[in-house]
Scaffold this motif. Sequence first.
Motif, PDB file in Angstrom:
ATOM      1  N   LYS A 180       4.251 110.146  33.648  1.00 25.81           N
ATOM      2  CA  LYS A 180       4.694 109.699  33.247  1.00 25.81           C
ATOM      3  C   LYS A 180       5.050 108.734  32.416  1.00 25.81           C
ATOM      4  O   LYS A 180       5.566 106.882  32.951  1.00 25.81           O
ATOM      5  CB  LYS A 180       4.737 108.778  35.056  1.00 25.81           C
ATOM      6  CG  LYS A 180       4.898 109.273  35.975  1.00 25.81           C
ATOM      7  CD  LYS A 180       4.886 108.260  37.376  1.00 25.81           C
ATOM      8  CE  LYS A 180       5.109 108.912  38.537  1.00 25.81           C
ATOM      9  NZ  LYS A 180       5.706 108.857  39.341  1.00 25.81           N
ATOM     10  N   LYS A 181       5.103 109.172  31.302  1.00 24.38           N
ATOM     11  CA  LYS A 181       5.598 107.917  29.670  1.00 24.38           C
ATOM     12  C   LYS A 181       5.845 108.374  28.679  1.00 24.38           C
ATOM     13  O   LYS A 181       6.322 110.082  28.556  1.00 24.38           O
ATOM     14  CB  LYS A 181       3.291 107.965  29.299  1.00 24.38           C
ATOM     15  CG  LYS A 181       2.518 107.112  29.873  1.00 24.38           C
ATOM     16  CD  LYS A 181       1.013 107.391  29.357  1.00 24.38           C
ATOM     17  CE  LYS A 181       0.347 106.565  30.083  1.00 24.38           C
ATOM     18  NZ  LYS A 181      -0.112 106.723  32.091  1.00 24.38           N
ATOM     19  N   LEU A 182       7.024 107.806  28.030  1.00 22.06           N
ATOM     20  CA  LEU A 182       7.448 108.310  27.092  1.00 22.06           C
ATOM     21  C   LEU A 182       6.820 107.826  25.944  1.00 22.06           C
ATOM     22  O   LEU A 182       6.408 106.598  25.937  1.00 22.06           O
ATOM     23  CB  LEU A 182       8.660 107.414  27.299  1.00 22.06           C
ATOM     24  CG  LEU A 182      10.163 107.383  26.328  1.00 22.06           C
ATOM     25  CD1 LEU A 182       9.993 109.389  26.456  1.00 22.06           C
ATOM     26  CD2 LEU A 182      11.292 107.063  26.680  1.00 22.06           C
ATOM     27  N   VAL A 183       6.172 108.799  25.260  1.00 20.57           N
ATOM     28  CA  VAL A 183       5.684 108.249  24.025  1.00 20.57           C
ATOM     29  C   VAL A 183       6.318 109.264  23.061  1.00 20.57           C
ATOM     30  O   VAL A 183       6.831 109.761  22.816  1.00 20.57           O
ATOM     31  CB  VAL A 183       4.319 109.335  23.585  1.00 20.57           C
ATOM     32  CG1 VAL A 183       3.216 109.324  22.926  1.00 20.57           C
ATOM     33  CG2 VAL A 183       3.718 109.084  25.265  1.00 20.57           C
ATOM     34  N   ILE A 184       6.675 107.420  21.903  1.00 15.27           N
ATOM     35  CA  ILE A 184       7.576 107.603  21.503  1.00 15.27           C
ATOM     36  C   ILE A 184       6.744 107.678  19.189  1.00 15.27           C
ATOM     37  O   ILE A 184       5.962 106.646  19.741  1.00 15.27           O
ATOM     38  CB  ILE A 184       8.425 106.606  20.851  1.00 15.27           C
ATOM     39  CG1 ILE A 184       9.514 106.448  22.673  1.00 15.27           C
ATOM     40  CG2 ILE A 184       9.334 106.480  19.969  1.00 15.27           C
ATOM     41  CD1 ILE A 184       9.330 104.900  22.652  1.00 15.27           C
ATOM     42  N   PHE A 185       6.307 108.502  18.603  1.00 14.14           N
ATOM     43  CA  PHE A 185       5.777 108.308  17.140  1.00 14.14           C
ATOM     44  C   PHE A 185       6.993 108.137  16.088  1.00 14.14           C
ATOM     45  O   PHE A 185       8.016 109.375  15.848  1.00 14.14           O
ATOM     46  CB  PHE A 185       5.064 109.765  17.523  1.00 14.14           C
ATOM     47  CG  PHE A 185       4.747 109.193  15.979  1.00 14.14           C
ATOM     48  CD1 PHE A 185       3.624 108.900  15.385  1.00 14.14           C
ATOM     49  CD2 PHE A 185       4.796 110.404  15.197  1.00 14.14           C
ATOM     50  CE1 PHE A 185       2.912 108.923  14.059  1.00 14.14           C
ATOM     51  CE2 PHE A 185       4.191 110.676  13.807  1.00 14.14           C
ATOM     52  CZ  PHE A 185       3.284 109.492  13.681  1.00 14.14           C
ATOM     53  N   GLY A 186       6.291 107.413  15.433  1.00 12.19           N
ATOM     54  CA  GLY A 186       7.521 107.259  14.204  1.00 12.19           C
ATOM     55  C   GLY A 186       8.759 106.867  13.823  1.00 12.19           C
ATOM     56  O   GLY A 186       9.265 106.283  14.537  1.00 12.19           O
ATOM     57  N   GLY A 187       9.226 107.709  12.803  1.00 15.00           N
ATOM     58  CA  GLY A 187      10.395 107.342  12.559  1.00 15.00           C
ATOM     59  C   GLY A 187      11.235 106.501  11.454  1.00 15.00           C
ATOM     60  O   GLY A 187       9.593 106.338  10.734  1.00 15.00           O
ATOM     61  N   CYS A 188      11.695 106.240  10.956  1.00 12.72           N
ATOM     62  CA  CYS A 188      12.577 104.996  10.607  1.00 12.72           C
ATOM     63  C   CYS A 188      13.290 103.746  11.037  1.00 12.72           C
ATOM     64  O   CYS A 188      14.160 103.441  11.735  1.00 12.72           O
ATOM     65  CB  CYS A 188      13.546 105.690   9.793  1.00 12.72           C
ATOM     66  SG  CYS A 188      12.960 107.701   8.424  1.00 12.72           S
ATOM     67  N   ARG A 189      12.297 103.058  10.014  1.00 12.02           N
ATOM     68  CA  ARG A 189      13.185 101.606  10.627  1.00 12.02           C
ATOM     69  C   ARG A 189      13.996 100.654   9.323  1.00 12.02           C
ATOM     70  O   ARG A 189      13.993 101.873   8.072  1.00 12.02           O
ATOM     71  CB  ARG A 189      12.021 100.338  10.744  1.00 12.02           C
ATOM     72  CG  ARG A 189      11.703 100.359  11.966  1.00 12.02           C
ATOM     73  CD  ARG A 189       9.658  99.802  12.292  1.00 12.02           C
ATOM     74  NE  ARG A 189      10.178 100.569  13.444  1.00 12.02           N
ATOM     75  CZ  ARG A 189       8.742  99.240  13.992  1.00 12.02           C
ATOM     76  NH1 ARG A 189       8.507  98.246  13.238  1.00 12.02           N
ATOM     77  NH2 ARG A 189       8.063  99.534  15.359  1.00 12.02           N
ATOM     78  N   SER A 190      15.144  99.902   9.252  1.00 14.68           N
ATOM     79  CA  SER A 190      15.760  99.928   7.811  1.00 14.68           C
ATOM     80  C   SER A 190      14.804  98.764   7.097  1.00 14.68           C
ATOM     81  O   SER A 190      14.632  98.961   5.742  1.00 14.68           O
ATOM     82  CB  SER A 190      16.138  98.671   8.268  1.00 14.68           C
ATOM     83  OG  SER A 190      16.069  97.037   9.140  1.00 14.68           O
ATOM     84  N   ASN A 191      13.048  98.578   6.961  1.00 13.58           N
ATOM     85  CA  ASN A 191      12.532  98.398   6.337  1.00 13.58           C
ATOM     86  C   ASN A 191      11.584  98.997   5.685  1.00 13.58           C
ATOM     87  O   ASN A 191       9.991  98.601   5.085  1.00 13.58           O
ATOM     88  CB  ASN A 191      10.943  97.312   6.945  1.00 13.58           C
ATOM     89  CG  ASN A 191      10.880  97.287   8.207  1.00 13.58           C
ATOM     90  OD1 ASN A 191      11.283  98.258   8.636  1.00 13.58           O
ATOM     91  ND2 ASN A 191      10.059  96.242   8.653  1.00 13.58           N
ATOM     92  N   GLY A 192      11.616 100.377   6.321  1.00 16.38           N
ATOM     93  CA  GLY A 192      10.598 102.286   5.137  1.00 16.38           C
ATOM     94  C   GLY A 192      10.585 102.696   7.248  1.00 16.38           C
ATOM     95  O   GLY A 192      10.633 102.175   8.401  1.00 16.38           O
ATOM     96  N   ARG A 193       9.562 103.652   6.310  1.00 15.98           N
ATOM     97  CA  ARG A 193       9.327 103.786   7.071  1.00 15.98           C
ATOM     98  C   ARG A 193       7.972 103.505   8.895  1.00 15.98           C
ATOM     99  O   ARG A 193       7.846 102.826   8.166  1.00 15.98           O
ATOM    100  CB  ARG A 193       8.346 105.637   6.979  1.00 15.98           C
ATOM    101  CG  ARG A 193       8.962 106.593   6.386  1.00 15.98           C
ATOM    102  CD  ARG A 193       8.224 107.743   5.948  1.00 15.98           C
ATOM    103  NE  ARG A 193       8.101 107.346   3.658  1.00 15.98           N
ATOM    104  CZ  ARG A 193       7.134 108.161   3.331  1.00 15.98           C
ATOM    105  NH1 ARG A 193       6.917 108.593   4.312  1.00 15.98           N
ATOM    106  NH2 ARG A 193       6.251 107.350   2.774  1.00 15.98           N
ATOM    107  N   CYS A 194       8.072 104.759   9.529  1.00 15.43           N
ATOM    108  CA  CYS A 194       7.063 104.117  11.347  1.00 15.43           C
ATOM    109  C   CYS A 194       6.183 104.913  11.454  1.00 15.43           C
ATOM    110  O   CYS A 194       6.440 106.415  10.973  1.00 15.43           O
ATOM    111  CB  CYS A 194       8.230 103.475  11.915  1.00 15.43           C
ATOM    112  SG  CYS A 194       7.328 102.767  13.220  1.00 15.43           S
TER     113      CYS A 194
END
Length: 174
Positions: free
Chosen positions: A136-150
């Motif tokens: 029942k969890k939504l797990v989100i990892f990484g990606g890009c933000r305007s200030n760089g990678r996450c």
Amino acid sequence: VYTLQLKNHKMVLWNTYTTRGDIPYSSYCHSASVIGNYIFITGGYGSSEGLYKLDTDKWTWKKVTLRKSRLLPIRNSHSASVFGHHILLFGGLPIGRYELDVINLKRRDCLTIVPVLEQLENTTELSSHSVTVFGKKLVIFGGCRSNGRCNTVLILDTVSPSKFYVRKILDNKP
């Protein structure tokens, strides 16, 4: 539409299928979600607003009309996950913030959940990330933000398919 047949984890054959119906515009950085014999496509560069459904038994496209809701915003580089008969669309561009849209396929409507955003102060948009539903969890990892990678892990717990709250934000330091 192309399909790839695999046998013993080896590529065997590419198949090409001709489709008909409400064929969506060509796009990239869109999302695809599978529920039963249907593939649902939304967003992408060069796309139009909305949600498209491909019936893989008939190879026929249909634009899905959502009632009692606003149009889905045009977005790209977002993620999509299946949760029961719901498709969860998260982040992407040009949204510019953590936005979660929940498409209820049984009711054919869409709900935008902004309270998730309010729990994430001092954050910027997130795109090109990965998401999966785990229990029942939504797990989100990484990606890009305007200030760089996450490389942050964001876990959203579900009270129901339309109620989420932030459980953890883990900033992994390289």
